[in-house]
Enzyme design. Structure first.
Site, short mmCIF file in Angstrom:
data_model
loop_
_atom_site.label_atom_id
_atom_site.label_comp_id
_atom_site.label_asym_id
_atom_site.label_seq_id
_atom_site.Cartn_x
_atom_site.Cartn_y
_atom_site.Cartn_z
N GLN A 99 -4.74 -5.33 6.97
CA GLN A 99 -5.68 -6.28 6.40
C GLN A 99 -5.64 -7.64 7.09
OE1 GLN A 99 -7.92 -5.59 4.14
NE2 GLN A 99 -7.21 -3.57 3.55
N ASP A 110 2.86 -4.32 8.35
CA ASP A 110 1.61 -3.62 8.11
C ASP A 110 0.49 -4.65 8.23
OD1 ASP A 110 -0.67 -2.46 7.09
OD2 ASP A 110 0.24 -1.79 5.21
N CYS A 139 -4.79 2.46 -3.70
CA CYS A 139 -3.58 3.00 -3.06
C CYS A 139 -2.41 2.03 -3.23
CB CYS A 139 -3.81 3.32 -1.59
SG CYS A 139 -4.92 4.71 -1.32
N HIS A 156 0.86 -1.18 0.00
CA HIS A 156 0.00 0.00 0.00
C HIS A 156 0.90 1.23 0.00
CE1 HIS A 156 -2.85 2.97 1.69
NE2 HIS A 156 -3.83 2.15 1.37
N LYS A 202 -10.96 -0.94 9.95
CA LYS A 202 -11.07 -2.21 9.22
C LYS A 202 -11.47 -3.36 10.13
CE LYS A 202 -7.49 -0.64 6.01
NZ LYS A 202 -8.36 -0.13 4.94
#
Length: 423
Positions: free
Chosen positions: A220, A217, A381, A140, A243
């Site tokens: 997700q 990261d 993104c 991202h 999220k």
């Protein structure tokens, strides 16, 4: 593949769920899902961008604002002390959620983007010319741009690990890039476009062997399954509330205590100091050293409620439900002539990005919206990844714990209408 009911997950021995997963019952917890769009029942398939909120989260945030709102850490009166206790209690909830060694390893941020920038500015403060940071082609923008800015400031080298045709990471290339000059590996746990779940435990082991630290990261991944930062041995791990069925404007950075202790502040101001004079300032210990100014108090309470909600359903139940949805969606969409799914790695989260021959993704999104279907279209993104895939953009359906196989069918029928319209 066919499903006899809308309940995909069967809870077996060893599950951490406290109740059997009943998707119809779960959907009742989400007020937004009980409505129509363009005269059609809402089919919300954009949880990868922002998940909807259950009543438990909405009610928790409203209750704070109606009954005891105050600033935290700074008041001697009841409201402030009471809310400070609740606010810091969420830090403990997050620490348990990630299996951190201590709640002092949990820094509240606005989102994953801020968390990554914090690491880039603070941990990256000592990086110098010739030092390496390794990222991947599937990142991202939030995990690309901060390292480019650091490259421009400190003259570091930014290395990019390529992906294979199926969207998996080329591990041999990653291992070859590691060197004594590698200071940090910054990598997504789960791709927001491809759904690829990277083998983070192996990646971290290899990076540590080379003497590098690792930032993950987890935007997700924290929503799709259990994350154990100590089992991974992650140095930094970031995720975001919006999220995870929680509010926006609240995120988390986990950092190992010994690293946070040595890092300078990212922002200066109130609440991150021990003392201030015109001559000098001494800073608070982590995590408060990195939390300048009035924090997102109500949103933090909402995050705690979201984690409690997910914990009550159970990570195993959610993962099983979403795995069933992914399998069904993959099979169902592959039956549509001219549709290409981008990202077919073996280890994959419930995210399906796709293209339709000769039809721009924005046209796809506009037309399926008239059928009540909300999907994401664009570059997500991840423009460098789009270039790797050879497409300007994709359409993306991302699934959450409230989605059903029948909603996959609604999407498939809407896509057939797109094809008919463009003939």
């Amino acid at each position: 593949m066919a499903f006899a009911t809308e309940t995909l997950a069967e809870i077996g021995p060893g599950s951490n769920s406290t109740l059997a997963f009943d998707v119809a019952r779960v959907r009742e917890d989400f007020p937004v899902l009980q409505q129509e769009v363009h005269g059609k029942p809402l089919t919300y398939l954009d949880s990868g961008a922002s998940a909807q909120k259950p009543r438990a989260v909405i009610d928790a945030m409203r209750e704070i604002q109606e009954t005891c709102y105050a600033n935290v850490h700074r008041g001697a009166y009841y409201f402030s002390q009471h809310l400070t206790d609740r606010y810091e209690g969420v830090r403990k909830t997050v620490a348990a959620f990630l299996n951190a060694a201590s709640d002092q390893e949990i820094v509240f941020t606005r989102n994953v983007t801020e968390a990554i920038n914090l690491v880039a500015h603070s941990f990256g403060n000592g990086f110098a010319a010739g030092d390496d940071v390794i990222i991947t082609e599937m990142e991202h923008h939030a995990n690309i741009v901060p390292w480019q800015l650091l490259r421009d400031r400190a003259d570091i080298t930014l290395k990019v690990v390529p992906i294979a045709e199926d969207g998996s990471l080329q591990m041999e290339a990653f291992e070859a890039m590691l060197s004594p000059r590698t200071r940090l590996v910054a990598m997504t746990h789960t791709s927001n476009v491809l759904g690829t779940v990277n083998p983070m435990k192996d990646i971290i082991r290899l990076a540590h062997k080379a003497g590098a630290r690792v930032l993950v990261d987890g935007a997700q991944s924290a929503v799709h399954g259990k994350v154990d930062v100590r089992d991974l041995d992650a140095d930094f791990y970031a995720f975001t509330g919006h999220k995870l069925y929680g509010p926006n404007a609240i995120g988390v950075l986990y950092g190992k205590a010994e690293l946070l202790k040595e890092m300078p502040p990212f922002l200066g101001g109130g609440d991150m100091i021990r003392s201030v004079s015109f001559a000098e300032t001494t800073f608070a210990d982590p995590p408060h050293r990195f939390e300048a100014g009035t924090p997102p108090i109500v949103e933090t309470i909402g995050l705690g409620a979201a984690i409690d909600y997910v914990n009550a359903i159970g990570h195993d139940a959610i993962a099983a439900h979403e795995a069933g949805l992914l399998a069904y969606a993959t099979e169902r969409l592959q039956q549509i002539e001219g549709l290409t799914i981008h990202g077919t790695a073996k280890d994959k989260a419930a995210i399906v990005s796709f293209s339709l021959d000769g039809i721009h993704p924005h046209d796809i999104g506009t037309i399926v919206d008239r059928e009540g279907v909300a999907i994401r279209v664009g570059h997500h993104c991840a423009q460098p990844l789009m270039a790797c895939l050879g497409v300007p953009a994709t359409a993306r359906a991302s699934f959450g714990l409230y989605n059903t196989p029948s909603e996959v069918d609604v999407l498939a029928r809407a896509l057939e209408k797109v094809k008919d319209l463009f003939g």
